[in-house]
Design a protein around this motif. Sequence first.
Motif, PDB file in Angstrom:
ATOM      1  N   ILE A 117       0.653  -1.286   0.094  1.00  0.00           N
ATOM      2  CA  ILE A 117      -0.205   0.143   0.010  1.00  0.00           C
ATOM      3  C   ILE A 117       0.928   1.293   0.102  1.00  0.00           C
ATOM      4  O   ILE A 117       0.431   2.311  -0.560  1.00  0.00           O
ATOM      5  CB  ILE A 117      -0.923  -0.010   1.144  1.00  0.00           C
ATOM      6  N   GLU A 118       1.927   1.116   0.755  1.00  0.00           N
ATOM      7  CA  GLU A 118       3.008   2.315   0.790  1.00  0.00           C
ATOM      8  C   GLU A 118       3.414   2.497  -0.430  1.00  0.00           C
ATOM      9  O   GLU A 118       3.606   3.656  -1.007  1.00  0.00           O
ATOM     10  CB  GLU A 118       4.029   2.015   1.993  1.00  0.00           C
ATOM     11  N   ALA A 119       3.863   1.581  -1.234  1.00  0.00           N
ATOM     12  CA  ALA A 119       4.419   1.809  -2.646  1.00  0.00           C
ATOM     13  C   ALA A 119       3.476   2.086  -3.548  1.00  0.00           C
ATOM     14  O   ALA A 119       3.600   3.042  -4.541  1.00  0.00           O
ATOM     15  CB  ALA A 119       5.045   0.187  -3.191  1.00  0.00           C
ATOM     16  N   LEU A 120       2.156   2.004  -3.467  1.00  0.00           N
ATOM     17  CA  LEU A 120       1.183   2.158  -4.384  1.00  0.00           C
ATOM     18  C   LEU A 120       0.873   3.717  -4.287  1.00  0.00           C
ATOM     19  O   LEU A 120       0.575   4.481  -4.920  1.00  0.00           O
ATOM     20  CB  LEU A 120      -0.344   1.430  -4.176  1.00  0.00           C
ATOM     21  N   PRO A 156     -10.474   5.715  -9.267  1.00  0.00           N
ATOM     22  CA  PRO A 156     -10.385   7.242  -8.965  1.00  0.00           C
ATOM     23  C   PRO A 156     -10.574   7.319  -7.640  1.00  0.00           C
ATOM     24  O   PRO A 156      -9.638   8.204  -6.898  1.00  0.00           O
ATOM     25  CB  PRO A 156     -11.341   7.703  -9.957  1.00  0.00           C
ATOM     26  N   LEU A 157     -11.502   6.647  -7.129  1.00  0.00           N
ATOM     27  CA  LEU A 157     -11.771   6.803  -5.509  1.00  0.00           C
ATOM     28  C   LEU A 157     -10.523   6.392  -4.687  1.00  0.00           C
ATOM     29  O   LEU A 157     -10.300   7.391  -3.721  1.00  0.00           O
ATOM     30  CB  LEU A 157     -12.972   6.269  -4.974  1.00  0.00           C
ATOM     31  N   THR A 158      -9.954   5.378  -5.135  1.00  0.00           N
ATOM     32  CA  THR A 158      -8.862   5.117  -4.341  1.00  0.00           C
ATOM     33  C   THR A 158      -7.623   5.964  -4.318  1.00  0.00           C
ATOM     34  O   THR A 158      -7.032   6.135  -3.636  1.00  0.00           O
ATOM     35  CB  THR A 158      -8.114   3.647  -4.864  1.00  0.00           C
ATOM     36  N   VAL A 159      -7.620   6.374  -5.783  1.00  0.00           N
ATOM     37  CA  VAL A 159      -6.222   7.301  -5.834  1.00  0.00           C
ATOM     38  C   VAL A 159      -6.499   8.947  -5.313  1.00  0.00           C
ATOM     39  O   VAL A 159      -5.648   9.195  -4.719  1.00  0.00           O
ATOM     40  CB  VAL A 159      -6.306   7.786  -7.566  1.00  0.00           C
ATOM     41  N   GLY A 216      -5.842   1.857  11.095  1.00  0.00           N
ATOM     42  CA  GLY A 216      -6.894   0.783  11.304  1.00  0.00           C
ATOM     43  C   GLY A 216      -7.750   0.322  10.236  1.00  0.00           C
ATOM     44  O   GLY A 216      -8.138  -0.793  10.116  1.00  0.00           O
ATOM     45  N   ASN A 217      -8.181   1.512   9.302  1.00  0.00           N
ATOM     46  CA  ASN A 217      -9.093   0.907   8.314  1.00  0.00           C
ATOM     47  C   ASN A 217      -8.452   0.624   6.782  1.00  0.00           C
ATOM     48  O   ASN A 217      -9.024   0.093   6.207  1.00  0.00           O
ATOM     49  CB  ASN A 217     -10.137   2.100   8.101  1.00  0.00           C
ATOM     50  N   TYR A 218      -7.153   0.690   6.824  1.00  0.00           N
ATOM     51  CA  TYR A 218      -6.534   0.507   5.398  1.00  0.00           C
ATOM     52  C   TYR A 218      -5.314  -0.073   5.760  1.00  0.00           C
ATOM     53  O   TYR A 218      -4.511  -0.062   4.879  1.00  0.00           O
ATOM     54  CB  TYR A 218      -6.805   1.406   4.433  1.00  0.00           C
ATOM     55  N   GLU A 225       0.563   6.451   9.529  1.00  0.00           N
ATOM     56  CA  GLU A 225       0.923   7.652   9.191  1.00  0.00           C
ATOM     57  C   GLU A 225       2.552   7.794   9.237  1.00  0.00           C
ATOM     58  O   GLU A 225       3.272   7.966  10.331  1.00  0.00           O
ATOM     59  CB  GLU A 225       0.459   8.542  10.434  1.00  0.00           C
ATOM     60  N   LEU A 226       2.893   7.817   8.010  1.00  0.00           N
ATOM     61  CA  LEU A 226       4.496   7.958   7.717  1.00  0.00           C
ATOM     62  C   LEU A 226       4.996   9.300   8.032  1.00  0.00           C
ATOM     63  O   LEU A 226       4.300  10.206   7.779  1.00  0.00           O
ATOM     64  CB  LEU A 226       4.757   7.275   6.222  1.00  0.00           C
ATOM     65  N   PRO A 227       6.134   9.293   8.485  1.00  0.00           N
ATOM     66  CA  PRO A 227       6.868  10.568   8.606  1.00  0.00           C
ATOM     67  C   PRO A 227       6.937  11.405   7.480  1.00  0.00           C
ATOM     68  O   PRO A 227       6.804  12.594   7.352  1.00  0.00           O
ATOM     69  CB  PRO A 227       8.194  10.106   9.318  1.00  0.00           C
TER      70      PRO A 227
END
Length: 265
Positions: A41-44, A80-83, A134-136, A140-142
């Motif tokens: 997910i981070e990569a996406l 588009p909603l995910t983006v 929690g939901n995905y 929260e990345l620095p």
Amino acid sequence: MNDFGPKRPMPEDALCESTDTVKAKRGRPKKKPDYDREKEIEALQQKVIDLFGEPFDDRVERSEAAPSIREIAKALDTTPLTVRKMLITAGYYSTKHSREVQELYEQGCTIQEIMEQTGLKRASVHGYLPYTKGNYNLPELPLNAERRRVYRRRIAVCERLMQEINSPNAEECLWDAIVAFAGYPFVTEKGLPLKYTVEGGEIFFNRKEKSVTRATVMRAFHQARTIQESEGCVSGPKKLGTFGASYLYPVFLRIGVCSKKSEIF
């Protein structure tokens, strides 16, 4: 005696299997043992940010060459909603509705209360809220926090420039905006990617060897403002008539010094 003959005595020094041995867990082996959902997910999200480039804020003009959410979704084979939600999470997308929803949520309002106050449907409210761990499973990345800080700083200097653009403080506000947008991904009129750094009173563009001095920037600024006030827009970089005009022009458009098209009221 059994079918295999008499049972032979076991030597005293023979190793005996411990009765405490833990049996291996049974189950279907993972198809992708190295798969890490969080990292994926981070990569996406990073791909989305890289492709989107220039942040969107409905209070600030965005380059016409900047890609749309739909184009990025198609390129990454997602929705588009995910983006949009990933951009909101990273602080790269801001609209009147998203700001209103997030402000109410931060005040402690429930989803139902936000729906009642904004008139939005439940799906829309969720769509304007950033992802949480929690939901995905999106932490929260620095890095994201730093992006949001830089983004807010850029919005603030643009707003201050607009307030002071006809005052004696205009040049100082302009230079603050120039400094704040260092490293920002601009696009020239020819569609070429452009970034710059600021060192002292000089701007170093990545597409130009020689620097553009602060004095040159100010001359271009006053020229742009004169044309903007008389003609309602600055149609192209040549209008600036200064060294480095083709690189200063997209910067001026982004921070609000001038507009490309005439605004009719």
